[in-house]
Write an enzyme that holds these catalytic residues in place. Sequence first.
Site, PDB file in Angstrom:
ATOM      1  N   THR A  32     -14.113  -1.459   0.101  1.00 35.35           N
ATOM      2  CA  THR A  32     -15.573  -1.374   0.044  1.00 35.35           C
ATOM      3  C   THR A  32     -16.093  -1.166  -1.374  1.00 35.35           C
ATOM      4  O   THR A  32     -17.271  -1.371  -1.641  1.00 35.35           O
ATOM      5  CB  THR A  32     -16.089  -0.225   0.919  1.00 35.35           C
ATOM      6  N   LYS A  64     -10.415  13.180  -4.207  1.00 29.24           N
ATOM      7  CA  LYS A  64     -11.532  12.856  -3.306  1.00 29.24           C
ATOM      8  C   LYS A  64     -11.230  13.355  -1.910  1.00 29.24           C
ATOM      9  O   LYS A  64     -10.076  13.506  -1.507  1.00 29.24           O
ATOM     10  CB  LYS A  64     -11.786  11.347  -3.283  1.00 29.24           C
ATOM     11  N   HIS A  77       0.826  -1.203   0.000  1.00 34.01           N
ATOM     12  CA  HIS A  77       0.000   0.000   0.000  1.00 34.01           C
ATOM     13  C   HIS A  77       0.864   1.258   0.000  1.00 34.01           C
ATOM     14  O   HIS A  77       0.471   2.284  -0.561  1.00 34.01           O
ATOM     15  CB  HIS A  77      -0.922  -0.008   1.217  1.00 34.01           C
TER      16      HIS A  77
END
Length: 313
Positions: A226, A195, A133
């Site tokens: 999600t 975002k 990540h």
Amino acid sequence: MPHLEPEAKIFACSQSVYLAEKIAKDYGVPLGKVTFSKYSDGEFQPSYEESIRGLRVFIVCSTFPNADNLMELLLMIDAAKRASARHITAVIPYFGWARQDRKDKPRVPIGAKLTAKLLETAGATRIMTMDLHADQIQGFFEKPVDHLFASTIFLPYVKSLKLDHLTIASPDMGGSKRAYAYSKFLESDVVICYKQRKVANVIDTMELIGEVKGRNVILVDDMIDTGGTLAKAADLMIAKGALSVRAICTHAILSGDAYEKIENSQLSELIVTDSIPLKKESKKIRVVSCAPLFAEVMHMVHHNNSISGKFLM
């Protein structure tokens, strides 16, 4: 008479057997035998059912939640160390807890650093993983880290689609480096989604930086949890005139109602690896196996060959 180095042995934690079997097949060795004894309270104990004394051992385990996967890996590393394995490589296709790579607010842990120290303390002599990540997590280890990139298996698939007017997109500012790397090899344009979140996993607003009208867009990210970001990005791009929107995500966490979000979104296709097993089938999800990549790199590592040719990004 020349000394012949014995071939490595490959073992797997219980939740990663599906992937380890494919890796072992591509490597050319049978998957090693390990059993797990379980107590009534949930405690478990791994046991190697064959000798590993003086050998190189690869232990395949993606450490996705719950924490049992990480605990299994730690116990298997410890068992291998106590069984006198010469080299112990933790093969972690999906390195869990990696989103906790820094203190982003007061009084929180750095989970990725803690995980690194646990693996080293258990006895891992090498770490092999894919699409962390955050790249800087490699610096949390004092042992060698082979950080592989799924682009080596995704790029051939993207090229096989033969899409005209291709644009690569990043779903957030943090993934812009990855998007630019893909665009370099595919010779395409790049757009970025901006975002803002009020709380984790919930997007407040999203804006698009760049032009997608009349373009076939491919979103690239290291994971999908999600599914809210990719679904919203795809809907936004189609609204702005994109011809099609696909997504490439290395690690398919897909928690909560992610499958429903993907099915109901404007995404034409979601391409993922098998670093994490899918919970259910979906017509929109295509799995590209990472097993051949890991098998080849493991073989190179065991025979002390350079693996630099496997780094496309």
